[in-house]
Design a protein around this motif. Structure first.
Motif, PDB file in Angstrom:
ATOM      1  N   SER A 179       0.830  -1.203   0.000  1.00 18.65           N
ATOM      2  CA  SER A 179       0.000   0.000   0.000  1.00 18.65           C
ATOM      3  C   SER A 179       0.865   1.254   0.000  1.00 18.65           C
ATOM      4  O   SER A 179       2.026   1.241   0.420  1.00 18.65           O
ATOM      5  N   LYS A 180       0.301   2.368  -0.450  1.00 16.38           N
ATOM      6  CA  LYS A 180       1.054   3.607  -0.590  1.00 16.38           C
ATOM      7  C   LYS A 180       1.463   4.168   0.760  1.00 16.38           C
ATOM      8  O   LYS A 180       2.574   4.670   0.941  1.00 16.38           O
ATOM      9  N   ARG A 181       0.560   4.104   1.749  1.00 14.92           N
ATOM     10  CA  ARG A 181       0.829   4.595   3.097  1.00 14.92           C
ATOM     11  C   ARG A 181       0.444   3.523   4.104  1.00 14.92           C
ATOM     12  O   ARG A 181      -0.350   2.635   3.806  1.00 14.92           O
ATOM     13  N   ALA A 182       0.988   3.655   5.320  1.00 16.48           N
ATOM     14  CA  ALA A 182       0.723   2.645   6.337  1.00 16.48           C
ATOM     15  C   ALA A 182      -0.757   2.528   6.664  1.00 16.48           C
ATOM     16  O   ALA A 182      -1.248   1.455   7.012  1.00 16.48           O
ATOM     17  N   PRO A 189     -11.832  11.513  20.304  1.00 16.95           N
ATOM     18  CA  PRO A 189     -10.652  11.317  21.154  1.00 16.95           C
ATOM     19  C   PRO A 189     -10.772  10.084  22.055  1.00 16.95           C
ATOM     20  O   PRO A 189     -11.724   9.954  22.835  1.00 16.95           O
ATOM     21  N   THR A 190      -9.833   9.152  21.900  1.00 12.50           N
ATOM     22  CA  THR A 190      -9.693   8.008  22.802  1.00 12.50           C
ATOM     23  C   THR A 190      -8.197   7.765  22.998  1.00 12.50           C
ATOM     24  O   THR A 190      -7.374   8.300  22.264  1.00 12.50           O
ATOM     25  N   ALA A 191      -7.870   6.920  23.958  1.00 15.81           N
ATOM     26  CA  ALA A 191      -6.468   6.603  24.234  1.00 15.81           C
ATOM     27  C   ALA A 191      -5.931   5.476  23.361  1.00 15.81           C
ATOM     28  O   ALA A 191      -4.770   5.083  23.513  1.00 15.81           O
ATOM     29  N   ASP A 192      -6.728   4.958  22.431  1.00 16.99           N
ATOM     30  CA  ASP A 192      -6.334   3.766  21.678  1.00 16.99           C
ATOM     31  C   ASP A 192      -5.009   3.934  20.944  1.00 16.99           C
ATOM     32  O   ASP A 192      -4.136   3.053  20.986  1.00 16.99           O
ATOM     33  N   GLY A 193      -4.830   5.041  20.229  1.00 13.85           N
ATOM     34  CA  GLY A 193      -3.591   5.245  19.488  1.00 13.85           C
ATOM     35  C   GLY A 193      -2.386   5.343  20.400  1.00 13.85           C
ATOM     36  O   GLY A 193      -1.328   4.765  20.124  1.00 13.85           O
ATOM     37  N   ALA A 194      -2.534   6.081  21.501  1.00 11.98           N
ATOM     38  CA  ALA A 194      -1.436   6.233  22.452  1.00 11.98           C
ATOM     39  C   ALA A 194      -1.045   4.890  23.054  1.00 11.98           C
ATOM     40  O   ALA A 194       0.143   4.628  23.297  1.00 11.98           O
ATOM     41  N   ILE A 195      -2.012   4.020  23.280  1.00 12.09           N
ATOM     42  CA  ILE A 195      -1.724   2.705  23.861  1.00 12.09           C
ATOM     43  C   ILE A 195      -0.921   1.854  22.879  1.00 12.09           C
ATOM     44  O   ILE A 195       0.085   1.231  23.259  1.00 12.09           O
ATOM     45  N   PHE A 196      -1.346   1.804  21.613  1.00 12.51           N
ATOM     46  CA  PHE A 196      -0.565   1.066  20.623  1.00 12.51           C
ATOM     47  C   PHE A 196       0.866   1.583  20.563  1.00 12.51           C
ATOM     48  O   PHE A 196       1.825   0.818  20.452  1.00 12.51           O
ATOM     49  N   ARG A 248      20.827  -4.501  16.258  1.00  8.30           N
ATOM     50  CA  ARG A 248      19.932  -4.982  15.182  1.00  8.30           C
ATOM     51  C   ARG A 248      18.477  -4.886  15.592  1.00  8.30           C
ATOM     52  O   ARG A 248      17.615  -4.441  14.825  1.00  8.30           O
ATOM     53  N   ASN A 249      18.171  -5.313  16.824  1.00 11.06           N
ATOM     54  CA  ASN A 249      16.797  -5.249  17.298  1.00 11.06           C
ATOM     55  C   ASN A 249      16.307  -3.809  17.399  1.00 11.06           C
ATOM     56  O   ASN A 249      15.178  -3.490  17.013  1.00 11.06           O
ATOM     57  N   ALA A 250      17.179  -2.939  17.921  1.00 13.50           N
ATOM     58  CA  ALA A 250      16.804  -1.530  18.048  1.00 13.50           C
ATOM     59  C   ALA A 250      16.577  -0.896  16.687  1.00 13.50           C
ATOM     60  O   ALA A 250      15.582  -0.186  16.470  1.00 13.50           O
ATOM     61  N   ARG A 251      17.491  -1.151  15.760  1.00  8.57           N
ATOM     62  CA  ARG A 251      17.381  -0.514  14.448  1.00  8.57           C
ATOM     63  C   ARG A 251      16.115  -0.942  13.720  1.00  8.57           C
ATOM     64  O   ARG A 251      15.445  -0.121  13.069  1.00  8.57           O
ATOM     65  N   VAL A 252      15.766  -2.215  13.833  1.00 12.03           N
ATOM     66  CA  VAL A 252      14.573  -2.716  13.152  1.00 12.03           C
ATOM     67  C   VAL A 252      13.302  -2.254  13.869  1.00 12.03           C
ATOM     68  O   VAL A 252      12.383  -1.717  13.239  1.00 12.03           O
ATOM     69  N   HIS A 253      13.249  -2.431  15.175  1.00 13.61           N
ATOM     70  CA  HIS A 253      12.006  -2.124  15.865  1.00 13.61           C
ATOM     71  C   HIS A 253      11.665  -0.644  15.832  1.00 13.61           C
ATOM     72  O   HIS A 253      10.492  -0.272  15.745  1.00 13.61           O
ATOM     73  N   THR A 254      12.667   0.224  15.905  1.00 13.89           N
ATOM     74  CA  THR A 254      12.399   1.664  15.918  1.00 13.89           C
ATOM     75  C   THR A 254      11.941   2.194  14.562  1.00 13.89           C
ATOM     76  O   THR A 254      11.573   3.366  14.450  1.00 13.89           O
ATOM     77  N   LEU A 255      11.938   1.350  13.538  1.00 15.02           N
ATOM     78  CA  LEU A 255      11.420   1.753  12.234  1.00 15.02           C
ATOM     79  C   LEU A 255       9.912   1.585  12.135  1.00 15.02           C
ATOM     80  O   LEU A 255       9.327   1.854  11.076  1.00 15.02           O
ATOM     81  N   HIS A 256       9.284   1.165  13.213  1.00 18.77           N
ATOM     82  CA  HIS A 256       7.832   0.965  13.207  1.00 18.77           C
ATOM     83  C   HIS A 256       7.105   2.199  12.708  1.00 18.77           C
ATOM     84  O   HIS A 256       6.127   2.113  11.976  1.00 18.77           O
ATOM     85  N   ASP A 257       7.547   3.375  13.138  1.00 13.75           N
ATOM     86  CA  ASP A 257       7.037   4.634  12.597  1.00 13.75           C
ATOM     87  C   ASP A 257       8.129   5.682  12.770  1.00 13.75           C
ATOM     88  O   ASP A 257       8.940   5.592  13.688  1.00 13.75           O
ATOM     89  N   PRO A 258       8.194   6.684  11.889  1.00 13.80           N
ATOM     90  CA  PRO A 258       9.333   7.614  11.878  1.00 13.80           C
ATOM     91  C   PRO A 258       9.340   8.561  13.073  1.00 13.80           C
ATOM     92  O   PRO A 258       8.412   9.358  13.254  1.00 13.80           O
ATOM     93  N   LEU A 309      -5.487  11.776  15.262  1.00 14.40           N
ATOM     94  CA  LEU A 309      -6.045  10.579  15.903  1.00 14.40           C
ATOM     95  C   LEU A 309      -5.911   9.383  14.960  1.00 14.40           C
ATOM     96  O   LEU A 309      -6.692   9.217  14.020  1.00 14.40           O
ATOM     97  N   HIS A 310      -4.893   8.591  15.170  1.00  9.61           N
ATOM     98  CA  HIS A 310      -4.729   7.331  14.462  1.00  9.61           C
ATOM     99  C   HIS A 310      -3.792   6.433  15.260  1.00  9.61           C
ATOM    100  O   HIS A 310      -3.280   6.845  16.310  1.00  9.61           O
ATOM    101  N   ALA A 311      -3.578   5.218  14.794  1.00 14.67           N
ATOM    102  CA  ALA A 311      -2.842   4.213  15.574  1.00 14.67           C
ATOM    103  C   ALA A 311      -1.356   4.481  15.652  1.00 14.67           C
ATOM    104  O   ALA A 311      -0.649   3.795  16.390  1.00 14.67           O
ATOM    105  N   TRP A 312      -0.848   5.474  14.930  1.00 11.36           N
ATOM    106  CA  TRP A 312       0.579   5.800  14.959  1.00 11.36           C
ATOM    107  C   TRP A 312       0.837   7.097  15.721  1.00 11.36           C
ATOM    108  O   TRP A 312       1.887   7.687  15.621  1.00 11.36           O
TER     109      TRP A 312
END
Length: 421
Positions: A155-158, A254-261, A387-397, A417-420
Motif C-alpha cells: 500500500s502507498k501509506r501505512a 478522542p480516545t487513548a487507543d492510538g497512544a496505547i498502541f 539490530r533489534n533496536a534498528r529494526v524495531h524503531t522503524l515501526h514509525d518515523p 487521531l490514528h494508531a501511529w
C-alpha cells in the motif's frame, strides 16, 4: 487476464498454501489472572530471568519461542488491561509499560509479540458493545492470544488498506493480504484490519486455522527475528459478526487507543536500550582491556568510558521516567477520554518514543565502542541489541514525533487521531 496470468496466479496461490504454518492448540488449563500491580512486576521479572537465558541463541538460530510464549501468556500478563467489570485486573498502564520493558530487556522479540494483542484488548474496551466485550474478554482471560494482520506491504501509506470484507448477514467474508503480522504464527486468534463498503476499518478476528487463512513464516529482517511475523493471506475467510470489532470508532473521536498502541512500542525500545547498557557495563568490567594511554589497570577506570556510561545511564533514567509519565497520562485518558486528556497522553507518548528510539540505537552502537573489538565476536551475540533496536524503531518515523511535539507546544495543535499517534 490471460491464461498464462491465471496459471501464474494459481501457482503462486498453491505455493503460498504449501508454505502455510499450522497453528498450535491452546493449552487446556486457563491462564492465571494477575491480582495487582506488584504481582505483575514480580511475574515479569521471574519470566525475564528465564527468557534471557536462551535469547541470544533464539536470535542467532531463529528458534521459535514456543515454550516461552506459552509461559508468558499463561502467566496472566496478557490480560492485565482487561477491565475489572469483566473479571480482569485492569492494571495501570504504568505497570503495563514496565512489564513490557522488563520482558524486552530479556528478549525484545517476546516483548513485542503481545503489543497488538494488548492494543486490541484496549480497543475492545473502547468500541465494542457489552455482549462482544463479555465474549472476547473471557477469551483473553482464558489465555487466548491475539496476533495481528494489520499492515500491508504494497500500500502507498501505512494507513491505506486494500483488505475488505463483504457483509453476509450474521458473518462477513474477508479478503486481502497482510505483512508485518507480528505474533500471527503462534496466535490463537488473528485480528485482521479490513474495510467495510464505507471505507471504515474493523478488526475481523479470525481463528488461526480458519479456512482461507494462510500464515507464512517469511520474516527475514536482520532484527527482531523471532517476533513470529510474516505474511498472512486472507482468502474469503468467514468471520462471525460476534468477532467483528468496529476499530474505526477508536479514532473518530478522542480516545487513548492510538497512544496505547504507540507506548508499548516505546516500552520495547526502552527494554532494548536497558539490555544494551547492562551488557556494555558487564563486558567492560569483565573482558575489555584499558586503552594504552589511559594509564589505568582496568577498562572500567578509563575516564572517557566512565563519562560515556554516565551519559547512557542518565538518558535511560530519563527515558524510564517519561515512560512512567506516559502511562499515567494514558490512565487518565482511559478513565476520562476528552480532547485534552487524550492529547496530553499522545504528547507524553511522543516524547518517550523519541528518547527510547534514539537511546536504543545509540546504546546498541556505543556498546562496541566502549567494550572493544572482542565484543564483536559472534559467540557473545551482542550485535542483537543494535539490530533489534534498528529494526524495531522503524515501526514509525520518530522525526514525525518531533513535529507532533513542536506543533503542540508552539501552535497548540493536537496530534492526529490514528494508531501511529
Amino acid at each position: 487476464m490471460t491464461v498464462p496470468d491465471l496459471q501464474k496466479n494459481a501457482e503462486a496461490t498453491a505455493n503460498d498454501k504449501a508454505r502455510h504454518v499450522p497453528g498450535l492448540p491452546k493449552l487446556p488449563q486457563p491462564a492465571h489472572v494477575i491480582r495487582d500491580d506488584a504481582e505483575a512486576i514480580q511475574v515479569a521479572h521471574r519470566l525475564a530471568e528465564t527468557f534471557n537465558q536462551g535469547a541470544a541463541k533464539r536470535d542467532r538460530e531463529r528458534i521459535w519461542p514456543v515454550e516461552e510464549l506459552d509461559a508468558f501468556s499463561q502467566s496472566g500478563l496478557w490480560s492485565i488491561n482487561v477491565p475489572k467489570a469483566y473479571g480482569g485486573p485492569d492494571l495501570s498502564y504504568v505497570t503495563l509499560n514496565k512489564v513490557i520493558e522488563i520482558i524486552s530487556a530479556a528478549d525484545p522479540s517476546l516483548g513485542q509479540i503481545p503489543q497488538n494483542h494488548l492494543g486490541v484488548v484496549a480497543a475492545i474496551r473502547t468500541v465494542s458493545d457489552e455482549a462482544q466485550k463479555r465474549l472476547l474478554f473471557a477469551e483473553v482471560l482464558r489465555g487466548t492470544r491475539f496476533g495481528n494482520a494489520f499492515s500491508e506491504f504494497g500500500s502507498k501509506r501505512a494507513a491505506d488498506f486494500e483488505t475488505k470484507f463483504v457483509d453476509k448477514g450474521d458473518y462477513v467474508i474477508v479478503t486481502g493480504k497482510k505483512f508485518y503480522s507480528t505474533g500471527a504464527v503462534l496466535a490463537h486468534l488473528v485480528p485482521i484490519v479490513a474495510l467495510d463498503d464505507e471505507g471504515r476499518a474493523w478488526y475481523a478476528i479470525a481463528k488461526r486455522d480458519d479456512a482461507g487463512l494462510t500464515v507464512i513464516d517469511d520474516w527475514s529482517s536482520f532484527g527482531q527475528r523471532t517476533t513470529l511475523s510474516g505474511t498472512v493471506i486472507v482468502d474469503n475467510v468467514r468471520v462471525p459478526k460476534t468477532h467483528l470489532v468496529p476499530g474505526y470508532k477508536g479514532y473518530d473521536k478522542p480516545t487513548a487507543d492510538g497512544a496505547i498502541f504507540q507506548v508499548i512500542q516505546a516500552a520495547v525500545d526502552t527494554g532494548i536500550a536497558r539490555a544494551a547498557i547492562e551488557d556494555t557495563i558487564a563486558f567492560v568490567r569483565s573482558s575489555s582491556r584499558p586503552w594504552i594511554d589511559a594509564n589505568v589497570e582496568h577498562a572500567s577506570q578509563d575516564p572517557y568510558t566512565i563519562q560515556a556510561i554516565g551519559d547512557l545511564s542518565l538518558k535511560l533514567t530519563a527515558t524510564q521516567a517519561l515512560l512512567e509519565k506516559s502511562g499515567e497520562a494514558i490512565d487518565r485518558a482511559v478513565v476520562d477520554p476528552t480532547e485534552k486528556t487524550v492529547a496530553k497522553a499522545q504528547i507524553a507518548v511522543a516524547a518517550v518514543k523519541v528518547l527510547s528510539t534514539e537511546l536504543a540505537v545509540a546504546a546498541g552502537s556505543k556498546l562496541f565502542e566502549l567494550a572493544g573489538a572482542r565484543s564483536t565476536l559472534a559467540a557473545h551475540g551482542l550485535d542483537r541489541h543494535w539490530r533489534n533496536a534498528r529494526v524495531h524503531t522503524l515501526h514509525d518515523p520518530v522525526r514525525w514525533k518531533y513535529a507532533i511535539l513542536g506543533n503542540y507546544y508552539l501552535n497548540g495543535v493536537n496530534p492526529p487521531l490514528h494508531a501511529w499517534s
